[in-house]
Design an enzyme around this catalytic site. Structure first.
Site, mmCIF file in Angstrom:
data_model
loop_
_atom_site.group_PDB
_atom_site.id
_atom_site.type_symbol
_atom_site.label_atom_id
_atom_site.label_comp_id
_atom_site.label_asym_id
_atom_site.label_seq_id
_atom_site.Cartn_x
_atom_site.Cartn_y
_atom_site.Cartn_z
ATOM 1 N N GLY A 122 0.902 -1.287 -0.174
ATOM 2 C CA GLY A 122 0.074 -0.044 0.037
ATOM 3 C C GLY A 122 0.757 1.234 -0.037
ATOM 4 N N GLU A 156 -2.840 -10.340 -12.336
ATOM 5 C CA GLU A 156 -3.412 -9.228 -11.710
ATOM 6 C C GLU A 156 -4.698 -8.647 -12.298
ATOM 7 O OE1 GLU A 156 -0.608 -6.850 -9.751
ATOM 8 O OE2 GLU A 156 -1.930 -5.459 -8.972
ATOM 9 N N ASP A 168 4.431 -1.983 -13.785
ATOM 10 C CA ASP A 168 5.014 -2.399 -12.398
ATOM 11 C C ASP A 168 5.567 -4.115 -12.709
ATOM 12 O OD1 ASP A 168 3.721 -0.446 -11.552
ATOM 13 O OD2 ASP A 168 2.101 -1.268 -10.570
HETATM 14 C C1 GLA Z 1 -0.611 1.848 -10.549
HETATM 15 C C2 GLA Z 1 -0.834 0.801 -11.626
HETATM 16 C C3 GLA Z 1 0.254 0.976 -12.652
HETATM 17 C C4 GLA Z 1 0.184 2.678 -13.135
HETATM 18 C C5 GLA Z 1 0.275 3.433 -11.901
HETATM 19 C C6 GLA Z 1 0.247 5.083 -12.331
HETATM 20 O O1 GLA Z 1 0.601 1.600 -9.882
HETATM 21 O O2 GLA Z 1 -0.387 -0.554 -10.976
HETATM 22 O O3 GLA Z 1 0.195 0.269 -13.896
HETATM 23 O O4 GLA Z 1 -0.911 2.668 -13.748
HETATM 24 O O5 GLA Z 1 -0.493 3.167 -10.932
HETATM 25 O O6 GLA Z 1 1.355 5.345 -13.261
#
Ligand code: GLA
Length: 378
Positions: A122, A156, A168
């Site tokens: 988080g 995910e 990510d």
């Molecule tokens: C979250 C999402 C990413 C991206 C960011 C914003 O972390 O998991 O894929 O969209 O927000 O840049």
């Protein structure tokens, strides 16, 4: 960090795991809310990692997954071919389903999994991608890093239902020590750019569940903006592909709040590509200025900042830091601050400002671009 996961496996299941793999959390240097709009991102993998240790499933129970996480120390059981549970093990189920879809594992695969992590949940450091990528890497060591990223993303996004983009999972799989990754989310082009500047991570400590619902809201707004802009440019597929020279035309075509959201995405796209060029040319102070601009755009146009994040970025800027911005989805979580190697003023200045506003000081740590997913020795 592999030891705690292996020790947890042994303690819980009474045997040694067969394989272990780990994957890192990440911070994004610039390129926020561009990934799901087909634009570029520029993240680094960080030293904090999640390790997954795995072994054969319970005997005589095909398709059964037993998993334990050091976070809550409770074993969860699931049949990954059936409905996924509403807890963290759903991420594991999603990974197994995707590996099965790729013909990488048989349909009756059972497994025992122990997970330990020092990626905070988080905080906007992408603990979920560290988990899915580590697990995918442990189950499928033969897949390429890009395939691992794809498996983790679909686990995910499609199975757990998180409205994330691909940033990510991609950096968790492809990260490289002392490098940032310029990743073009539409063309999938990737470029490693040397990055060894001094970067601080400030955790505001605000953990907002809001992020998921807000992210969904923003994605809907961006989709709606594309629909309207197609009237002007029928071949438009991704919002980030709208030409930055045509911002006046975009502003005329859209009403608020779609206008602000779209201006952020299109200008952040141009800013991120420019930032990558500056970084590659070693122009780190000019690069830093774009971080401030990105934060301002996130705050004012995309409205994904928080008062705590603004306090950190404002204090950093006044203290003479080279750059600072929120990182990750926003609405809480962490900020990054780029400073010179000898800078001594910025940390105390942030601490003072934060103490003054919130009556406590936030944890501030140095982060370094670290390796992506890899196998761990048992
Ligand atoms: C979250 C999402 C990413 C991206 C960011 C914003 O972390 O998991 O894929 O969209 O927000 O840049």
């Amino acid at each position: 960090m592999p030891r705690p996961a292996i020790a947890l496996f042994e303690k819980t299941f009474g045997t040694t795991p067969r394989v272990a793999a780990s994957a890192p959390g990440r911070v994004n240097l610039i390129g926020e809310h561009t990934d799901y709009n087909g634009g570029p991102v520029l993240p680094i993998a960080i030293a904090a990692r999640t390790t997954a240790a795995i072994g054969p499933g319970p005997e005589g129970e095909p398709g059964v997954l037993e998993a334990i996480s050091a976070r809550d120390n409770a074993v969860v059981r699931l049949k990954w071919q059936e409905e996924l549970p509403k807890n963290w093990a759903a991420y594991l189920g999603g990974v197994l389903r995707e590996l099965w879809a790729l013909d990488t594992i048989p349909a009756d695969t059972g497994a025992r999994v122990a997970v330990a992590s020092d990626v905070p949940v988080g905080a906007g450091l992408s603990s979920s991608a560290a988990l899915t990528v580590a697990v995918a890497r442990a189950f499928a060591p033969g897949l390429t890093p890009r395939q691992i990223a794809g498996v983790a993303y679909r686990a995910e996004h499609d199975h757990v239902g998180v409205p994330c983009g691909t940033m990510d999972q991609t950096i968790a799989a492809l990260g490289k020590r002392n490098h940032a990754l310029l990743f073009e989310c539409a063309s999938l082009e990737a470029q490693q750019i040397p990055f060894s500047a001094r970067l601080l991570l400030v955790d505001t400590g605000s953990r907002r569940d809001l992020a998921t619902s807000k992210l969904t809201e923003r994605r809907t707004e961006c989709d709606e903006a594309v629909k309207r802009l197609k009237v002007e440019l029928p071949e438009l597929v991704w919002l980030a592909s709208w030409p930055v020279e045509w911002l006046p035309r975009l502003k005329r075509a859209l009403r608020e709040p779609l206008r602000s959201r779209a201006v952020h995405v299109v200008s952040e796209t141009a800013r991120t590509r420019f930032a990558a060029q500056l970084l590659a040319a070693g122009k780190i102070k000019q690069f830093g200025k774009l971080l401030f601009e990105s934060h301002e755009s996130c705050r004012r146009l995309y409205e994904c900042s928080s008062p705590e994040l603004d306090t950190v970025v404002g204090a950093a800027q006044r203290a003479g830091a080279w750059g600072a911005r929120l990182t990750g989805a926003g609405w809480g979580g962490a900020a990054i601050v780029l400073v010179g190697k000898t800078d001594k003023k910025t940390i105390p200045a942030i601490q003072r400002a934060y103490q003054h506003a919130y009556g406590r000081t936030p944890p501030i740590t140095a982060v370094q671009a670290s390796p992506g997913a890899h196998a761990e020795r048992i």
